[in-house]
Design a protein around this motif. Sequence first.
Motif, PDB file in Angstrom:
ATOM      1  N   MET A 122       0.672  -0.520  -0.293  1.00  0.00           N
ATOM      2  CA  MET A 122      -0.153   0.169  -0.030  1.00  0.00           C
ATOM      3  C   MET A 122       0.828   1.506  -0.045  1.00  0.00           C
ATOM      4  O   MET A 122       1.796   1.313   0.678  1.00  0.00           O
ATOM      5  CB  MET A 122      -1.071   0.205   1.476  1.00  0.00           C
ATOM      6  N   ARG A 123       0.804   2.291  -0.960  1.00  0.00           N
ATOM      7  CA  ARG A 123       1.214   3.441  -1.406  1.00  0.00           C
ATOM      8  C   ARG A 123       0.880   4.594   0.385  1.00  0.00           C
ATOM      9  O   ARG A 123       0.116   4.367   0.722  1.00  0.00           O
ATOM     10  CB  ARG A 123       1.453   4.039  -2.479  1.00  0.00           C
ATOM     11  N   GLU A 124       1.561   4.388   0.887  1.00  0.00           N
ATOM     12  CA  GLU A 124       2.132   5.232   2.031  1.00  0.00           C
ATOM     13  C   GLU A 124       1.316   6.107   2.240  1.00  0.00           C
ATOM     14  O   GLU A 124       0.449   7.191   3.461  1.00  0.00           O
ATOM     15  CB  GLU A 124       3.119   5.680   2.746  1.00  0.00           C
ATOM     16  N   THR A 125       0.807   7.496   0.584  1.00  0.00           N
ATOM     17  CA  THR A 125       0.324   8.802   0.252  1.00  0.00           C
ATOM     18  C   THR A 125      -1.768   7.963   0.927  1.00  0.00           C
ATOM     19  O   THR A 125      -1.968   8.280   0.787  1.00  0.00           O
ATOM     20  CB  THR A 125       0.441   9.190  -0.724  1.00  0.00           C
ATOM     21  N   LEU A 126      -1.575   6.405   0.330  1.00  0.00           N
ATOM     22  CA  LEU A 126      -3.159   6.301   0.442  1.00  0.00           C
ATOM     23  C   LEU A 126      -3.079   6.318   1.875  1.00  0.00           C
ATOM     24  O   LEU A 126      -4.112   5.686   2.153  1.00  0.00           O
ATOM     25  CB  LEU A 126      -3.284   4.848  -0.428  1.00  0.00           C
ATOM     26  N   ALA A 127      -1.974   4.699   2.028  1.00  0.00           N
ATOM     27  CA  ALA A 127      -2.817   4.467   3.588  1.00  0.00           C
ATOM     28  C   ALA A 127      -2.967   5.333   4.462  1.00  0.00           C
ATOM     29  O   ALA A 127      -4.101   5.443   5.117  1.00  0.00           O
ATOM     30  CB  ALA A 127      -1.372   4.005   4.299  1.00  0.00           C
ATOM     31  N   ALA A 128      -2.382   6.772   4.360  1.00  0.00           N
ATOM     32  CA  ALA A 128      -2.466   8.070   5.448  1.00  0.00           C
ATOM     33  C   ALA A 128      -3.675   8.551   4.975  1.00  0.00           C
ATOM     34  O   ALA A 128      -4.562   8.941   5.460  1.00  0.00           O
ATOM     35  CB  ALA A 128      -1.383   9.102   5.298  1.00  0.00           C
ATOM     36  N   GLY A 129      -4.048   8.733   3.071  1.00  0.00           N
ATOM     37  CA  GLY A 129      -5.856   9.094   2.995  1.00  0.00           C
ATOM     38  C   GLY A 129      -6.919   8.106   3.979  1.00  0.00           C
ATOM     39  O   GLY A 129      -7.531   8.776   3.957  1.00  0.00           O
ATOM     40  N   PHE A 130      -6.250   6.258   3.680  1.00  0.00           N
ATOM     41  CA  PHE A 130      -7.235   6.207   4.556  1.00  0.00           C
ATOM     42  C   PHE A 130      -7.739   6.176   6.138  1.00  0.00           C
ATOM     43  O   PHE A 130      -8.857   6.027   6.535  1.00  0.00           O
ATOM     44  CB  PHE A 130      -6.932   4.500   4.452  1.00  0.00           C
ATOM     45  N   LEU A 131      -6.310   6.592   6.748  1.00  0.00           N
ATOM     46  CA  LEU A 131      -6.909   6.782   7.493  1.00  0.00           C
ATOM     47  C   LEU A 131      -7.506   7.930   8.204  1.00  0.00           C
ATOM     48  O   LEU A 131      -8.610   8.107   9.258  1.00  0.00           O
ATOM     49  CB  LEU A 131      -4.705   6.849   8.661  1.00  0.00           C
ATOM     50  N   GLY A 182      -3.024  -0.014 -10.200  1.00  0.00           N
ATOM     51  CA  GLY A 182      -4.180  -0.572 -11.431  1.00  0.00           C
ATOM     52  C   GLY A 182      -4.500  -1.239 -11.433  1.00  0.00           C
ATOM     53  O   GLY A 182      -5.572  -1.686 -12.167  1.00  0.00           O
ATOM     54  N   LEU A 183      -6.103  -0.784  -9.799  1.00  0.00           N
ATOM     55  CA  LEU A 183      -6.643  -1.594  -9.590  1.00  0.00           C
ATOM     56  C   LEU A 183      -8.265  -0.300  -9.198  1.00  0.00           C
ATOM     57  O   LEU A 183      -6.951   0.801  -8.239  1.00  0.00           O
ATOM     58  CB  LEU A 183      -6.397  -2.633  -8.949  1.00  0.00           C
ATOM     59  N   LYS A 184      -8.960  -0.109  -8.471  1.00  0.00           N
ATOM     60  CA  LYS A 184      -9.468   0.604  -7.956  1.00  0.00           C
ATOM     61  C   LYS A 184     -10.200  -0.050  -6.732  1.00  0.00           C
ATOM     62  O   LYS A 184     -11.290  -1.596  -6.792  1.00  0.00           O
ATOM     63  CB  LYS A 184     -11.094   0.902  -9.173  1.00  0.00           C
ATOM     64  N   VAL A 185      -9.537  -0.026  -5.794  1.00  0.00           N
ATOM     65  CA  VAL A 185     -10.111  -0.038  -4.691  1.00  0.00           C
ATOM     66  C   VAL A 185     -10.275   0.368  -3.189  1.00  0.00           C
ATOM     67  O   VAL A 185     -10.487   2.263  -4.074  1.00  0.00           O
ATOM     68  CB  VAL A 185      -8.661  -0.527  -3.509  1.00  0.00           C
ATOM     69  N   LYS A 186     -11.309   0.390  -2.806  1.00  0.00           N
ATOM     70  CA  LYS A 186     -12.415   1.509  -2.160  1.00  0.00           C
ATOM     71  C   LYS A 186     -12.051   0.578  -0.485  1.00  0.00           C
ATOM     72  O   LYS A 186     -12.026  -0.334  -0.030  1.00  0.00           O
ATOM     73  CB  LYS A 186     -13.586   0.843  -2.278  1.00  0.00           C
ATOM     74  N   GLN A 239     -21.053  -5.903   8.883  1.00  0.00           N
ATOM     75  CA  GLN A 239     -21.831  -4.574   9.429  1.00  0.00           C
ATOM     76  C   GLN A 239     -21.096  -3.249   9.020  1.00  0.00           C
ATOM     77  O   GLN A 239     -20.079  -2.673   9.511  1.00  0.00           O
ATOM     78  CB  GLN A 239     -23.242  -4.622   9.753  1.00  0.00           C
ATOM     79  N   PHE A 240     -20.742  -3.014   7.527  1.00  0.00           N
ATOM     80  CA  PHE A 240     -20.485  -2.292   6.734  1.00  0.00           C
ATOM     81  C   PHE A 240     -21.248  -0.306   7.082  1.00  0.00           C
ATOM     82  O   PHE A 240     -22.000  -0.422   6.502  1.00  0.00           O
ATOM     83  CB  PHE A 240     -19.663  -1.871   5.658  1.00  0.00           C
ATOM     84  N   ALA A 241     -20.697   0.246   7.430  1.00  0.00           N
ATOM     85  CA  ALA A 241     -21.901   1.231   7.789  1.00  0.00           C
ATOM     86  C   ALA A 241     -21.240   2.432   6.277  1.00  0.00           C
ATOM     87  O   ALA A 241     -22.386   3.530   6.149  1.00  0.00           O
ATOM     88  CB  ALA A 241     -21.084   1.678   8.772  1.00  0.00           C
ATOM     89  N   LYS A 242     -20.064   2.742   6.447  1.00  0.00           N
ATOM     90  CA  LYS A 242     -19.470   3.471   4.747  1.00  0.00           C
ATOM     91  C   LYS A 242     -18.804   2.634   4.039  1.00  0.00           C
ATOM     92  O   LYS A 242     -18.152   2.041   4.210  1.00  0.00           O
ATOM     93  CB  LYS A 242     -18.779   4.609   5.316  1.00  0.00           C
ATOM     94  N   GLU A 243     -19.263   3.016   2.985  1.00  0.00           N
ATOM     95  CA  GLU A 243     -18.095   2.540   1.681  1.00  0.00           C
ATOM     96  C   GLU A 243     -17.486   3.679   0.745  1.00  0.00           C
ATOM     97  O   GLU A 243     -18.138   5.217   0.051  1.00  0.00           O
ATOM     98  CB  GLU A 243     -19.057   1.379   0.637  1.00  0.00           C
ATOM     99  N   GLY A 244     -16.414   3.478   0.540  1.00  0.00           N
ATOM    100  CA  GLY A 244     -15.226   4.897   0.097  1.00  0.00           C
ATOM    101  C   GLY A 244     -15.379   4.876  -1.690  1.00  0.00           C
ATOM    102  O   GLY A 244     -15.902   3.935  -2.270  1.00  0.00           O
TER     103      GLY A 244
END
Length: 369
Positions: free
Chosen positions: A170-179, A357-361, A345-350
């Motif tokens: 996981m790229r650090e910038t993405l990890a920070a964004g998800f946090l 190369g993929l689309k993740v949520k 039970q997911f309350a939010k889907e990003g």
Amino acid sequence: MDTNFEIFLAIAPGLETVLLAETLQAGFSGAKQTPGGVTFTGNWNDVWRANLTLRTATRVLARIGGFRAFHLAQLDKRARKFPWDDVLRADQPIRVEVNTNKKSKIYHAGAAKQRIETAIKETLGAEISAEAGICLKLRIDDNNCMFSVDTTGESLHKRGHKVAVNKAPMRETLAAGFLHDMGYDGSQAVLDPMCGSGTFILEAAEMASGLLPGRTRSFAFENLTTFDQAAFKQLKDHNPVQPDACFFGSDRDQGAVQMSQKNAERAGLGDCTLFKMCAVSDLQRPDCASGIVIVNPPYGTRIGNKKLLFGLYGALGKTLKERFSGWRVGIVTSDAGLAKATGLQFAKEGKPIPNGGLKVKLFQTAELP
């Protein structure tokens, strides 16, 4: 140095709102969201600080000026009068990139690129090289020519203090964004039960410690005429704190655990992080206040046979439901079916975010009952 200009912060599409919140929180007033990033008006000190301190941005572009041009001869003439030496150095090789569109009379990007390269070489005296660390970007839109300098160099996800990397990291910038998207503010404990090379845990621990993400790396702006070493050193002088929260990583792969430990020590986070080898089904709740579980499990598209993963996701969900009451969970995956297999039970889907190369949520739960 005090002259203001537009600064563009780039980010993976889908995380613009996260970057905007971080930018405003960092004190860059007047920041506005735009497709693919955030813009604000600032000076070169702001450019340095943005590169040094922002965790979710991938790069920082300084828009240094422009003019209108309706044909290549006019582009050539005006490029030769442009004050390149206000920003670019004659002793630093330069790479030129051009983007144009059908709204402009100059539509041939290759021909425009050649004109700009020749103008810089003959008026500034700088070498033109496809491998240069300084990148000048020209965007021609509706006959408006805007020049930007990439002040970052290597993408900001390359923090500079992480050398051991697992497969499909996981790229650090993405990890920070998800946090950030999970509302993490540095006060909560964070656990990653499939930690790989430790990216989520290291980002969370750095945020809690107040460590600057760019503290150990170099930047392209250090080779511009506008750079002030003494002023930049003052920005880097920063005293971290010992965080109250603890940060836990585990993985069934001993090699991944060792990588995470080495990365934590190199980043100066050995005292507040704990990594151990552990299968998901053996995962135990840490002896601390409830916090955040965030995990980037394997997906079918990067493993090969998705069917084999349903059991893994099911075991993860079962363990979390049984042992992590009061914790919130975030799961990053490209497959909603695998997320559903956890039974959570997911309350939010990003939003879908490009990653390798993929689309993740990011699928988030409320506090587990």
